[in-house]
Design a protein around this motif. Structure first.
Motif, PDB file in Angstrom:
ATOM      1  N   ASP A 174       2.959 -33.592  64.917  1.00 40.74           N
ATOM      2  CA  ASP A 174       2.358 -34.401  65.882  1.00 40.74           C
ATOM      3  C   ASP A 174       0.645 -34.746  65.601  1.00 40.74           C
ATOM      4  OD1 ASP A 174       1.525 -35.958  68.346  1.00 40.74           O
ATOM      5  OD2 ASP A 174       1.937 -33.610  69.205  1.00 40.74           O
ATOM      6  N   ASP A 175       0.180 -35.822  66.012  1.00 43.11           N
ATOM      7  CA  ASP A 175      -1.141 -36.085  65.277  1.00 43.11           C
ATOM      8  C   ASP A 175      -1.928 -36.731  66.472  1.00 43.11           C
ATOM      9  OD1 ASP A 175       0.385 -38.284  65.613  1.00 43.11           O
ATOM     10  OD2 ASP A 175      -0.928 -38.662  63.356  1.00 43.11           O
ATOM     11  N   GLU A 176      -1.257 -36.529  67.069  1.00 42.83           N
ATOM     12  CA  GLU A 176      -1.758 -37.395  68.475  1.00 42.83           C
ATOM     13  C   GLU A 176      -3.312 -37.128  68.730  1.00 42.83           C
ATOM     14  OE1 GLU A 176      -1.371 -39.061  73.530  1.00 42.83           O
ATOM     15  OE2 GLU A 176       0.288 -37.820  72.270  1.00 42.83           O
ATOM     16  N   ILE A 177      -3.783 -35.449  68.951  1.00 44.79           N
ATOM     17  CA  ILE A 177      -4.935 -35.632  69.062  1.00 44.79           C
ATOM     18  C   ILE A 177      -6.018 -35.332  68.295  1.00 44.79           C
ATOM     19  CG2 ILE A 177      -6.664 -33.504  69.397  1.00 44.79           C
ATOM     20  CD1 ILE A 177      -4.194 -32.580  71.654  1.00 44.79           C
ATOM     21  N   VAL A 178      -5.129 -34.919  66.955  1.00 43.53           N
ATOM     22  CA  VAL A 178      -6.435 -34.803  66.076  1.00 43.53           C
ATOM     23  C   VAL A 178      -6.503 -36.370  65.618  1.00 43.53           C
ATOM     24  CG1 VAL A 178      -6.046 -34.522  63.271  1.00 43.53           C
ATOM     25  CG2 VAL A 178      -5.336 -33.179  64.695  1.00 43.53           C
ATOM     26  N   ARG A 179      -5.655 -37.617  65.706  1.00 46.97           N
ATOM     27  CA  ARG A 179      -5.495 -38.870  65.654  1.00 46.97           C
ATOM     28  C   ARG A 179      -6.808 -39.401  66.552  1.00 46.97           C
ATOM     29  NH1 ARG A 179      -3.401 -42.715  62.853  1.00 46.97           N
ATOM     30  NH2 ARG A 179      -1.621 -41.003  62.281  1.00 46.97           N
ATOM     31  N   GLN A 180      -7.230 -38.817  67.882  1.00 45.55           N
ATOM     32  CA  GLN A 180      -8.408 -39.152  68.483  1.00 45.55           C
ATOM     33  C   GLN A 180      -9.627 -38.998  67.928  1.00 45.55           C
ATOM     34  OE1 GLN A 180      -6.762 -38.096  72.508  1.00 45.55           O
ATOM     35  NE2 GLN A 180      -5.092 -39.385  72.938  1.00 45.55           N
ATOM     36  N   ASN A 181      -9.254 -37.226  67.203  1.00 43.95           N
ATOM     37  CA  ASN A 181     -10.865 -36.920  66.910  1.00 43.95           C
ATOM     38  C   ASN A 181     -11.585 -38.120  66.062  1.00 43.95           C
ATOM     39  OD1 ASN A 181     -10.382 -34.595  69.246  1.00 43.95           O
ATOM     40  ND2 ASN A 181      -9.997 -33.285  67.072  1.00 43.95           N
ATOM     41  N   VAL A 182     -10.110 -38.453  64.549  1.00 40.21           N
ATOM     42  CA  VAL A 182     -10.543 -39.182  64.312  1.00 40.21           C
ATOM     43  C   VAL A 182     -11.551 -40.293  65.043  1.00 40.21           C
ATOM     44  CG1 VAL A 182     -10.237 -40.376  62.215  1.00 40.21           C
ATOM     45  CG2 VAL A 182      -9.481 -37.999  62.419  1.00 40.21           C
ATOM     46  N   VAL A 183     -10.877 -40.837  65.627  1.00 36.82           N
ATOM     47  CA  VAL A 183     -10.780 -42.166  65.929  1.00 36.82           C
ATOM     48  C   VAL A 183     -12.333 -41.853  67.121  1.00 36.82           C
ATOM     49  CG1 VAL A 183     -10.799 -43.554  67.907  1.00 36.82           C
ATOM     50  CG2 VAL A 183      -8.714 -43.228  66.652  1.00 36.82           C
ATOM     51  N   ALA A 184     -13.087 -40.773  68.075  1.00 38.27           N
ATOM     52  CA  ALA A 184     -13.811 -40.529  68.142  1.00 38.27           C
ATOM     53  C   ALA A 184     -15.334 -40.741  67.218  1.00 38.27           C
ATOM     54  CB  ALA A 184     -13.726 -39.284  69.251  1.00 38.27           C
ATOM     55  N   ALA A 185     -14.675 -39.853  66.183  1.00 36.05           N
ATOM     56  CA  ALA A 185     -15.840 -39.549  65.229  1.00 36.05           C
ATOM     57  C   ALA A 185     -16.178 -40.681  64.246  1.00 36.05           C
ATOM     58  CB  ALA A 185     -15.074 -38.594  64.598  1.00 36.05           C
ATOM     59  N   ARG A 186     -15.173 -41.535  64.215  1.00 35.95           N
ATOM     60  CA  ARG A 186     -16.107 -42.901  63.670  1.00 35.95           C
ATOM     61  C   ARG A 186     -16.308 -43.795  64.417  1.00 35.95           C
ATOM     62  NH1 ARG A 186      -9.982 -44.923  60.513  1.00 35.95           N
ATOM     63  NH2 ARG A 186     -10.183 -43.089  59.519  1.00 35.95           N
ATOM     64  N   GLN A 187     -16.497 -43.658  65.897  1.00 40.73           N
ATOM     65  CA  GLN A 187     -16.933 -44.802  67.132  1.00 40.73           C
ATOM     66  C   GLN A 187     -18.428 -43.730  67.243  1.00 40.73           C
ATOM     67  OE1 GLN A 187     -15.035 -44.311  70.269  1.00 40.73           O
ATOM     68  NE2 GLN A 187     -13.228 -46.010  69.577  1.00 40.73           N
ATOM     69  N   GLY A 188     -18.412 -42.416  67.073  1.00 38.41           N
ATOM     70  CA  GLY A 188     -19.610 -42.107  66.832  1.00 38.41           C
ATOM     71  C   GLY A 188     -20.197 -42.391  66.129  1.00 38.41           C
ATOM     72  N   MET A 189     -20.099 -42.235  64.953  1.00 45.10           N
ATOM     73  CA  MET A 189     -20.814 -43.204  63.730  1.00 45.10           C
ATOM     74  C   MET A 189     -21.713 -44.054  63.294  1.00 45.10           C
ATOM     75  SD  MET A 189     -20.238 -42.072  59.281  1.00 45.10           S
ATOM     76  CE  MET A 189     -19.178 -43.662  59.464  1.00 45.10           C
ATOM     77  N   ALA A 190     -20.816 -45.163  64.566  1.00 46.35           N
ATOM     78  CA  ALA A 190     -21.234 -46.538  64.032  1.00 46.35           C
ATOM     79  C   ALA A 190     -22.108 -46.858  65.254  1.00 46.35           C
ATOM     80  CB  ALA A 190     -19.787 -47.687  64.774  1.00 46.35           C
ATOM     81  N   ALA A 191     -21.829 -46.356  66.716  1.00 48.78           N
ATOM     82  CA  ALA A 191     -23.163 -46.160  67.247  1.00 48.78           C
ATOM     83  C   ALA A 191     -24.649 -45.484  66.835  1.00 48.78           C
ATOM     84  CB  ALA A 191     -23.021 -45.377  69.108  1.00 48.78           C
ATOM     85  N   THR A 192     -24.416 -44.506  66.100  1.00 50.29           N
ATOM     86  CA  THR A 192     -25.423 -43.937  65.110  1.00 50.29           C
ATOM     87  C   THR A 192     -26.085 -45.097  64.104  1.00 50.29           C
ATOM     88  OG1 THR A 192     -24.229 -42.105  65.745  1.00 50.29           O
ATOM     89  CG2 THR A 192     -26.630 -42.269  63.936  1.00 50.29           C
ATOM     90  N   ARG A 193     -25.064 -45.967  63.611  1.00 50.60           N
ATOM     91  CA  ARG A 193     -26.092 -46.378  62.516  1.00 50.60           C
ATOM     92  C   ARG A 193     -26.751 -47.508  63.094  1.00 50.60           C
ATOM     93  NH1 ARG A 193     -23.862 -46.556  57.846  1.00 50.60           N
ATOM     94  NH2 ARG A 193     -22.043 -44.590  57.522  1.00 50.60           N
ATOM     95  N   ASN A 194     -26.000 -48.209  64.290  1.00 51.75           N
ATOM     96  CA  ASN A 194     -26.906 -49.284  65.401  1.00 51.75           C
ATOM     97  C   ASN A 194     -28.260 -48.630  65.857  1.00 51.75           C
ATOM     98  OD1 ASN A 194     -24.373 -50.625  65.043  1.00 51.75           O
ATOM     99  ND2 ASN A 194     -23.771 -49.753  67.166  1.00 51.75           N
ATOM    100  N   GLN A 195     -28.439 -47.695  65.916  1.00 53.91           N
ATOM    101  CA  GLN A 195     -29.671 -47.192  66.123  1.00 53.91           C
ATOM    102  C   GLN A 195     -30.595 -46.909  65.621  1.00 53.91           C
ATOM    103  OE1 GLN A 195     -28.971 -43.239  68.186  1.00 53.91           O
ATOM    104  NE2 GLN A 195     -27.538 -44.006  70.309  1.00 53.91           N
ATOM    105  N   LEU A 196     -29.853 -46.673  64.198  1.00 55.57           N
ATOM    106  CA  LEU A 196     -30.826 -46.224  62.750  1.00 55.57           C
ATOM    107  C   LEU A 196     -31.480 -47.427  62.702  1.00 55.57           C
ATOM    108  CD1 LEU A 196     -31.156 -44.655  60.101  1.00 55.57           C
ATOM    109  CD2 LEU A 196     -29.386 -45.125  58.945  1.00 55.57           C
ATOM    110  N   GLU A 197     -30.426 -48.789  62.495  1.00 53.63           N
ATOM    111  CA  GLU A 197     -30.704 -50.290  62.071  1.00 53.63           C
ATOM    112  C   GLU A 197     -32.098 -50.732  63.290  1.00 53.63           C
ATOM    113  OE1 GLU A 197     -30.047 -52.120  59.890  1.00 53.63           O
ATOM    114  OE2 GLU A 197     -28.497 -50.207  59.229  1.00 53.63           O
ATOM    115  N   LEU A 198     -31.834 -50.303  64.536  1.00 57.10           N
ATOM    116  CA  LEU A 198     -32.615 -50.391  65.242  1.00 57.10           C
ATOM    117  C   LEU A 198     -34.451 -49.603  64.999  1.00 57.10           C
ATOM    118  CD1 LEU A 198     -33.842 -51.662  67.612  1.00 57.10           C
ATOM    119  CD2 LEU A 198     -33.478 -49.351  68.995  1.00 57.10           C
ATOM    120  N   ALA A 199     -33.966 -48.553  64.362  1.00 50.75           N
ATOM    121  CA  ALA A 199     -34.946 -47.367  63.993  1.00 50.75           C
ATOM    122  C   ALA A 199     -35.537 -48.163  62.988  1.00 50.75           C
ATOM    123  CB  ALA A 199     -34.729 -45.779  63.843  1.00 50.75           C
ATOM    124  N   LYS A 200     -34.976 -48.543  61.723  1.00 53.15           N
ATOM    125  CA  LYS A 200     -36.027 -49.023  60.784  1.00 53.15           C
ATOM    126  C   LYS A 200     -36.703 -50.133  61.262  1.00 53.15           C
ATOM    127  CE  LYS A 200     -32.235 -46.995  57.615  1.00 53.15           C
ATOM    128  NZ  LYS A 200     -31.439 -47.949  56.324  1.00 53.15           N
TER     129      LYS A 200
END
Length: 398
Positions: A131-157
């Motif tokens: 069973d990988d449902e919870i772990v897979r959700q953690n991966v998706v959440a981690a990737r989404q969080g990094m995508a939002a941070t990348r947008n903030q970084l572009e704005l900060a730059k």
């Protein structure tokens, strides 16, 4: 009155004389009995001496032995031959690679099983899906969080670059420039942390794929969909690689000095009627406290009929010589002078049995190695020796 007294005296005298005569007869009878017993004893002693002298004369007087009936025996000529001594033990067939598959993580509930008993699997092949449902959700959440941070970084730059351009035109304050640069650095470090978190989450997701760590046959599959898989042997998967098999045996500690790596071994597996020649490949470095022995291993060639845990007969060759004199062990006798055998020698026209003292070596089966006392060409008595004496005439014909 006087006549009565005389009669009484006469009767007493008669009784006294009769009594004395009886005692004399008893004494004479006892004396004769004693003499008879003495003569019988002397006769028995003389008879024993006569028999002893006759036996000694029969052994020493060859002219007398000619008249004696020769005893029928079976003879064998001693010759030089190879002799090998084995240590006979029991062992079992084992595999170098027997693996009980376990999860890389804590395990989990089985969602799918991709292997069946008896199926050959390769190293790295997928066996179970957990069973990988919870772990897979953690991966998706981690990737989404990094995508939002990348947008903030572009704005900060972008903010930092505009602030720097204004600072180069002497517009704005230095504090504004430093704050813009700090925002960029913080977001870049945050992305590095998020990237590491994603790798951890992806690794956790990979642990839900249970793969084989060896190539071999799935000997046991004791897990089903919906059950919890933790890697326990009673509820898991057993992979056996039969390409590298060996025979393992427990050797008594008193043979420790006689066995080493490379010692020849003859292995028989009676259940499949196969015999293999091998050598000792491994000797354990400790003595078992329970069996008082040490483990020895010998490789066996790949054979489709060989299965782990088959019983094997192990014969370890601990001694061998190409030039040995051997005799049947039952011909060996012992007296006060030591060990001996009876040999047949030609004396005149007769074959005569003679004692021959020998020094013995190793014993294996019914053959006994003779270290001294016999040489090639000697003739030994192999049957009928039990009642033979030194010097007795023998024959091989009825």
């Amino acid at each position: 009155m006087q006549s009565l007294i005389k009669a009484s005296l006469l009767s007493a005298m008669v009784l006294f004389m009769v009594s004395c005569g009886g005692n004399s007869k008893n004494a004479e009878l006892d004396k004769k009995k004693e003499t008879l017993e003495k003569l019988k004893k002397e006769q028995a002693e003389k008879t024993a001496e006569v028999k002893k002298l006759e036996l000694e004369l029969a052994k020493l007087d060859t002219s007398n032995s000619k008249a004696e009936k020769a005893k029928l025996v079976i003879l064998d000529t001693v010759k030089v031959e190879s002799f090998t001594h084995y240590i006979d033990l029991q062992g079992k067939v084992d595999a170098d690679n027997i693996s009980y598959i376990s999860p890389r993580g804590a395990g989990g509930q089985v969602r799918a099983v991709y292997v069946k008993e008896g199926q050959f699997v390769k190293k790295g092949q997928l066996l179970l899906k957990l069973d990988d449902e919870i772990v897979r959700q953690n991966v998706v959440a981690a990737r989404q969080g990094m995508a939002a941070t990348r947008n903030q970084l572009e704005l900060a730059k972008s903010v930092y670059q505009r602030t720097k351009n204004l600072w180069d035109q002497h517009i704005g304050t230095e504090m504004q420039l430093l704050q813009a640069k700090t925002n960029v650095d913080v977001l870049e470090n945050q992305i590095k942390t998020q990237q590491e978190n994603i790798r951890v989450a992806e690794a956790q997701l990979a642990t839900t794929n249970v793969v084989s760590n060896v190539s071999g046959v799935a000997d046991e599959v004791n897990i089903h969909v919906g059950e919890m898989f933790t890697g326990a042997p009673t509820a898991g998967i057993k992979i056996v690689n039969t390409s590298n098999l060996k025979v393992v045996t427990d050797v008594p500690e008193n043979y420790l000095s006689r066995i080493k790596k490379g010692t020849p071994v003859l292995i028989s597996v009676p259940d499949i009627n196969k015999t293999y020649t091998s050598k000792i490949s491994l000797i354990s470095q400790s003595i078992s406290a329970t069996s008082r022995g040490f483990m020895a291993e010998a490789k066996v060639p790949q054979d489709k009929n060989l299965k782990p845990n088959l019983t094997a007969s192990v014969r370890i060759q601990d001694y061998s010589t190409p030039n040995a004199i051997t005799i049947p062990v039952n011909t060996l006798q012992t007296d006060e002078q030591g060990k001996f055998v009876l040999v047949a020698v030609k004396e005149g026209n007769n074959m005569v049995a003679r004692k021959r003292q020998i020094q013995v070596g190793e014993l294996y089966g019914d053959r006994l190695e003779v270290k001294g006392g016999l040489q090639s060409g000697d003739v030994i008595v192999t049957e009928g020796f039990q009642s033979l004496y030194d010097g007795q005439t023998v024959t091989t014909r009825a």
